[in-house]
Scaffold this motif. Structure first.
Motif, short mmCIF file in Angstrom:
data_model
loop_
_atom_site.label_atom_id
_atom_site.label_comp_id
_atom_site.label_asym_id
_atom_site.label_seq_id
_atom_site.Cartn_x
_atom_site.Cartn_y
_atom_site.Cartn_z
N GLY A 285 0.84 -1.19 0.00
CA GLY A 285 0.00 0.00 0.00
C GLY A 285 0.88 1.24 0.00
O GLY A 285 1.69 1.43 -0.89
N GLU A 286 0.71 2.08 1.04
CA GLU A 286 1.55 3.26 1.18
C GLU A 286 2.56 3.10 2.32
O GLU A 286 3.23 4.07 2.68
N GLN A 287 2.68 1.89 2.86
CA GLN A 287 3.56 1.64 3.98
C GLN A 287 4.64 0.64 3.61
O GLN A 287 4.44 -0.22 2.73
N PHE A 288 5.77 0.73 4.29
CA PHE A 288 6.86 -0.21 4.08
C PHE A 288 6.92 -1.22 5.21
O PHE A 288 6.77 -0.87 6.38
N THR A 289 7.15 -2.47 4.83
CA THR A 289 7.38 -3.53 5.80
C THR A 289 8.85 -3.91 5.75
O THR A 289 9.39 -4.16 4.66
N THR A 290 9.50 -3.95 6.91
CA THR A 290 10.90 -4.37 6.96
C THR A 290 10.96 -5.88 6.90
O THR A 290 10.43 -6.57 7.77
N VAL A 291 11.60 -6.41 5.87
CA VAL A 291 11.71 -7.86 5.68
C VAL A 291 12.96 -8.40 6.34
O VAL A 291 12.98 -9.50 6.87
N ALA A 292 14.05 -7.61 6.32
CA ALA A 292 15.32 -8.07 6.91
C ALA A 292 16.14 -6.88 7.36
O ALA A 292 16.08 -5.80 6.78
N GLN A 293 16.91 -7.11 8.42
CA GLN A 293 17.87 -6.11 8.92
C GLN A 293 19.26 -6.61 8.59
O GLN A 293 19.61 -7.76 8.92
N LEU A 294 20.07 -5.78 7.95
CA LEU A 294 21.41 -6.18 7.52
C LEU A 294 22.48 -5.39 8.28
O LEU A 294 22.21 -4.30 8.79
N PRO A 295 23.71 -5.92 8.33
CA PRO A 295 24.76 -5.29 9.15
C PRO A 295 25.52 -4.18 8.43
O PRO A 295 26.74 -4.25 8.26
N GLY A 296 24.81 -3.15 7.97
CA GLY A 296 25.47 -2.05 7.30
C GLY A 296 24.51 -1.27 6.43
O GLY A 296 23.29 -1.50 6.43
N TRP A 297 25.08 -0.33 5.70
CA TRP A 297 24.34 0.55 4.79
C TRP A 297 23.87 -0.28 3.61
O TRP A 297 24.68 -0.74 2.79
N THR A 298 22.57 -0.55 3.50
CA THR A 298 22.06 -1.43 2.46
C THR A 298 21.97 -0.69 1.13
O THR A 298 21.35 0.36 1.01
N ARG A 299 22.61 -1.28 0.12
CA ARG A 299 22.55 -0.75 -1.25
C ARG A 299 23.03 -1.85 -2.18
O ARG A 299 24.09 -2.42 -1.98
#
Length: 397
Positions: A285-299
């Motif tokens: 929709g208009e919201q984000f769900t966090t699927v995973a947390q990673l150990p650093g700046w994600t890109r």
């Protein structure tokens, strides 16, 4: 007085010895042949290599500040890491129909390198290629130069045509086959009297979630509209100001991100790296769900058979303020395989001396095993022979 040939001979010898390393010729960078070996040191879980082997994949990774494009694959059960040096490589896009890997090099001027897999070697009597040619190594077939003001980041095939984020122009450009570019899309917030303000970077519009056309695509930016503070200012506010623009409306469809990158469409949903918090997110929709947390700046983000390959980067000290959700000192440079169903990391590879990753692409292993350079040392004789007689079109001889 004109110097004699004897007096000039040392200079002529120096000139004749220059630009003999294929790595230098490919990159246009004299002295680049030797790589700091620390940059190629990696630590990987066994599960990571087993996953690549099972999925029969080769991963291409751009490490922009180290001027490295790295390939990871498995050959006959053994892990393979190879590389190619290019100036500040950033975006990646794969044209599977034409068999081309496009790489953006974001120095001034910008460049687009078109890499193709080598299919064979020309028949030569003066320098025959020794043994069988294996792995279909990627080599540059073409390079295009573009103005540095474009400040190209992401690349994507949209409607079969190559497009790029022109971050310096707050726009998306189509990269023309004959060279040059044309403005193709921009957010409504930068439009003035029917035309976009392309005079400077206001939004950090930096990634493309490619759909069938521009209207069906989505784009990430670090803020929705121009303000007095701009990208590069030390006091530029970023926390929670990032957005995803709709290609159809040219307006944000979701907000609340922090320095988002690598927006992608996958199975009908928009996915994005919420870089400043080290997250992989899915838009619902208009919201984000966090699927995973990673150990650093994600890109850097690519998908294959229920797995997301997500890159994490270190944070350069002068940019700490851009990562309010990270423990900057514990961030790592690496690539992580995330199970989309569970959000769990099922395998990782890390580069202890690594810095910043920009993009990741997953290719079938039979497309290529990677690059011709597999060590930090200058090109061995076998590699020189490859560059001397490579053949993109023919069969092995």
């Amino acid at each position: 007085m004109t110097p004699t040939a004897t007096e000039l001979e040392p200079r002529w010898a120096e000139h004749g010895a220059a630009w003999r390393d294929p790595a230098e010729v490919v990159s246009g960078w004299e002295g680049i042949g030797s790589v700091d070996p620390d940059l190629l040191k990696s630590r990987a879980d066994r599960a990571f290599w087993e996953l690549l082997d099972r999925l029969e994949l080769t991963l291409i990774v751009t490490r922009e500040y180290e001027h490295l494009v790295v390939a990871l694959s498995v050959e006959e059960g053994k892990p393979v890491q190879s590389h190619l040096r290019l100036p500040h490589p950033s975006g990646l896009a794969v044209d599977h129909e034409r068999g081309i890997v496009h790489v953006a090099a974001t120095r001034n001027p910008n460049q687009i390198f078109d890499l193709e897999p080598v299919c064979g070697a020309l028949p030569r009597a003066d320098m025959p290629y020794p043994g069988e040619l294996t792995g279909r190594p990627l080599l540059p077939a073409r390079s295009r130069f573009l103005p540095g003001a474009l400040y190209i980041h992401d690349l994507a095939l949209v409607g079969g045509k190559l497009h790029a984020n022109s971050v310096g122009q707050n726009a998306v450009v189509e990269l023309l086959e004959h060279g040059g570019h044309r403005l193709a899309w921009w957010p409504g917030s930068v439009e003035r009297e029917g035309k976009p303000d392309i005079g400077r970077n206001y939004l950090q519009l930096n990634s493309i979630a490619a759909g069938p056309d521009l209207e069906g695509s989505f784009f990430s930016a670090s803020q929705a509209a121009p303000s007095q503070r701009r990208p590069g200012h030390k006091n530029w506010p970023v926390d929670g100001r990032g957005v995803i623009f709709s290609g159809a409306t040219r307006e944000p469809v979701a907000s609340g991100l922090t320095r988002p990158h690598s927006a992608r469409l996958h199975e009908g949903a928009v996915w994005v790296d919420n870089s400043g918090y080290g997250e992989l997110c899915r838009l619902e929709g208009e919201q984000f769900t966090t699927v995973a947390q990673l150990p650093g700046w994600t890109r850097g983000l690519a998908f294959a058979e229920g797995i997301a390959f997500v890159a994490s980067s270190r944070v350069i000290p002068r940019f700490r303020q851009y990562a309010p959700g990270l423990d900057v000192d514990r961030s790592v440079c690496g690539l992580h395989a995330v199970d989309l169903a569970s959000g769990q990391i099922v395998g990782s590879v890390r580069w202890p001396y690594g810095n910043q990753i920009f993009a990741v692409e997953a290719l079938p292993r039979d497309f290529t095993l990677g690059f011709p350079f597999r060590s930090a040392r200058p090109a061995p004789d076998r590699t020189r022979r490859l560059f001397y007689a490579f053949d993109f079109q023919g069969e092995q001889r």
